[in-house]
Design an enzyme around this catalytic site. Structure first.
Site, PDB file in Angstrom:
ATOM      1  N   ASN A 201       0.855  -1.185   0.069  1.00 32.81           N
ATOM      2  CA  ASN A 201       0.192   0.317   0.085  1.00 32.81           C
ATOM      3  C   ASN A 201       0.638   1.252   0.520  1.00 32.81           C
ATOM      4  O   ASN A 201       1.762   1.823   1.135  1.00 32.81           O
ATOM      5  CB  ASN A 201      -0.600   0.129   1.112  1.00 32.81           C
ATOM      6  CG  ASN A 201      -1.492   1.604   1.864  1.00 32.81           C
ATOM      7  OD1 ASN A 201      -1.806   1.737   0.566  1.00 32.81           O
ATOM      8  ND2 ASN A 201      -0.957   1.466   2.473  1.00 32.81           N
ATOM      9  N   GLU A 202       0.900   2.332  -1.022  1.00 29.16           N
ATOM     10  CA  GLU A 202       1.069   3.039  -1.348  1.00 29.16           C
ATOM     11  C   GLU A 202       2.979   3.140  -1.227  1.00 29.16           C
ATOM     12  O   GLU A 202       3.449   4.140  -0.931  1.00 29.16           O
ATOM     13  CB  GLU A 202       0.842   4.716   0.117  1.00 29.16           C
ATOM     14  CG  GLU A 202      -0.473   4.647  -0.538  1.00 29.16           C
ATOM     15  CD  GLU A 202      -0.961   5.398   1.165  1.00 29.16           C
ATOM     16  OE1 GLU A 202      -2.279   6.005   1.573  1.00 29.16           O
ATOM     17  OE2 GLU A 202       0.171   5.296   2.656  1.00 29.16           O
TER      18      GLU A 202
END
Lengths: 237, 261
Positions: A201-202
């Site tokens: 994530n990210e």
């Protein structure tokens, strides 16, 4: 029903990897995401019988015939998805997990996932700070037609982009991370709803992990090419 | 024993490791626990340590009000406070040339397994399966004693006063769920989800076991022509060559007014 039996010998105390001759289907019922068509599922059952013993083991799984493609669109930079050759507009929801004390039940999964299908979603995004979701989660996504975007266990906050910056090289044990990733892929890979594995994530996983994941997750070239031309539709018909 | 999977999801007890005076060998031979004797509790398996404590009302439910604030965080209690024993018994009688594996589909974060006095270590990692061939350590009378000592993640971290996404990010050093240190949408989980958090099962087979089949479909002629490719791993657990016949059957559910006669 399609049925096929092969004979083989397995040496004592050893294990073999065996690929059965493929099964041909003419116009199979295809699996479609929620809102695009039926979620046709076949029952696949594999049984091994041993001479002088009888049935030794069996395995069964729901299976859906579908082809999922996705690529980054050069104009928008966004990821475009196609299912069975048809573009699909993704209506996705973030999914963390059912319960913070991991009291995960089939009933809870079915309720949560049917709820998302009833809200007209067609994708669940399993966030990298949560779980690699369980077979029961995927089973109901197969049934209700929710594609799954499954992230591995990397987040920007904990792996190199937090404030203060922490763990710039991700988890301490990269071999353990890859062992868990490979075992998770084996656990989940036969579900038709599984649409996309995502590094985190990210955050992109550390270079060695990311490279290994990309290599491991490529489709084997064996499955890329059509059978020899004699298998043309005309002959089969 | 019938060939197939038997899930072990009932009759589990749990106890805090610091409150149990016996070793895993003693628990699974001479001193098995009894459910109604402290410090043993009825356990939630699959589930986490905190799920068991909530079920036994030893801590308030963390999802109501500010109850989570009254539950001791692992950073303050130390890892041993959330290191728990889980115990159960199961019946299993094999016929000749049958084999049985004990499977843990997920443990957070590592564990020691004791069965009838034998010890196995389950290595670290929240997202990995464990499978132990227990064929030769079953009790002859069919009654088997199983104890599992489950350890929390190595780096549970400490939640800064201001909270924040992923707390102090220590949990990121392990291969485990990171939300447990708290996030902008979530309060920290006090035991960091320690426990036997997915299915425990026995898989009983004959001499040959099927492992992790891989199904791949490929399409041609605009989806009119499709192939199902199947690869399986087959393990011969016996000490002689196994002459096998491997069968795959693919059927569809009966739909509408189609009935099988």
């Amino acid at each position: 029903v399609h049925l096929q039996t092969q004979q083989l010998s397995i040496p004592a105390g050893s294990s073999v990897q065996y690929t059965l001759p493929e099964l041909f289907f003419y116009k199979p019922n295809l699996w479609w995401p929620n809102g695009m068509g039926k979620q046709s599922l076949y029952d696949v059952e594999i049984t091994v019988n041993v001479e002088n013993h009888g049935e030794s083991d069996s395995w069964s799984q729901h299976f859906g015939f579908r082809k999922i493609e996705s690529y980054i669109d050069s104009n928008t930079g966004g990821r475009l998805f196609k299912v069975n050759g048809k573009p699909i507009f993704i209506r996705g929801g973030n999914w963390i997990l059912s319960d913070g004390l991991l009291r995960l039940s089939k009933k809870r999964y079915e309720t949560d996932i049917k709820f998302h299908a009833d809200m007209n979603f067609n994708m669940m995004r399993c966030w990298g700070g949560g779980l690699a979701e369980r077979p029961d989660f995927y089973h109901y996504c197969d049934i209700y037609g929710l594609l799954v975007w499954q992230e591995f266990w990397i987040t920007g906050d904990c792996d190199g982009r937090g404030d203060p910056v922490s763990n710039p090289n991700g988890p301490l044990d990269h071999d353990l991370f890859l062992l868990c990733a490979r075992d998770t892929v084996k656990l989940l890979r036969n579900h038709p709803s599984l649409a996309l594995w995502v590094g985190g994530n990210e955050q992109v996983p550390p270079e060695d992990i990311n490279t290994a994941l990309k290599k491991d997750l490529q489709l084997h070239p064996y499955f890329e090419t059509s059978m020899d031309c004699e298998h043309s539709l005309k002959d089969i018909c | 024993a019938a060939v197939g999977k038997k899930v072990l999801d009932a009759g589990w007890f749990a106890a805090r490791s610091t409150e149990v005076d016996f070793t895993g060998v003693e628990l699974t031979t001479t001193h098995p626990p009894h459910s109604d004797q402290a410090p043993w509790l009825k356990a939630v398996v699959p589930g986490t340590v905190l799920a068991t404590l909530v079920k036994n009302k030893l801590v308030p439910d963390p999802f109501y009000g500010l109850e989570n604030e009254s539950i001791l965080d692992i950073a303050d209690s130390g890892r041993e406070y959330y290191t728990f024993w889980f115990f159960t018994t199961f019946e299993c009688k094999l016929s000749t040339n049958q084999h049985v594996d004990l499977n843990f589909r997920a443990i957070n974060y590592s564990a020691e397994v004791y069965l009838n006095g034998h010890k196995e270590v389950l290595p670290k990692g929240m997202f990995r399966r464990h499978s132990i061939d227990i064929t030769h350590i079953l009790n002859p009378d069919g009654e088997n004693l199983l104890a599992v000592l489950v350890y929390p993640p190595d780096h549970p971290g400490r939640i800064p006063p201001e909270g924040g996404q992923g707390g102090d990010h220590e949990i990121g050093k392990d291969v485990a769920a990171q939300y447990v240190e708290g996030w902008d949408w979530m309060a920290p989980i006090r035991d960091r989800n320690t426990g036997i958090w997915d299915e425990v099962s026995l898989s009983i087979t004959g001499p040959v076991k099927i492992v992790d089949p891989h199904l791949v479909s490929s399409f041609f002629d605009n989806y009119k022509r499709a192939y199902l490719n199947t690869t399986v791993e087959l393990v011969n657990k016996s000490d002689s060559v196994a002459e096998c016949s491997l069968t795959i059957q693919v059927g569809t559910e009966l739909e509408g007014d189609v009935y099988l006669v």
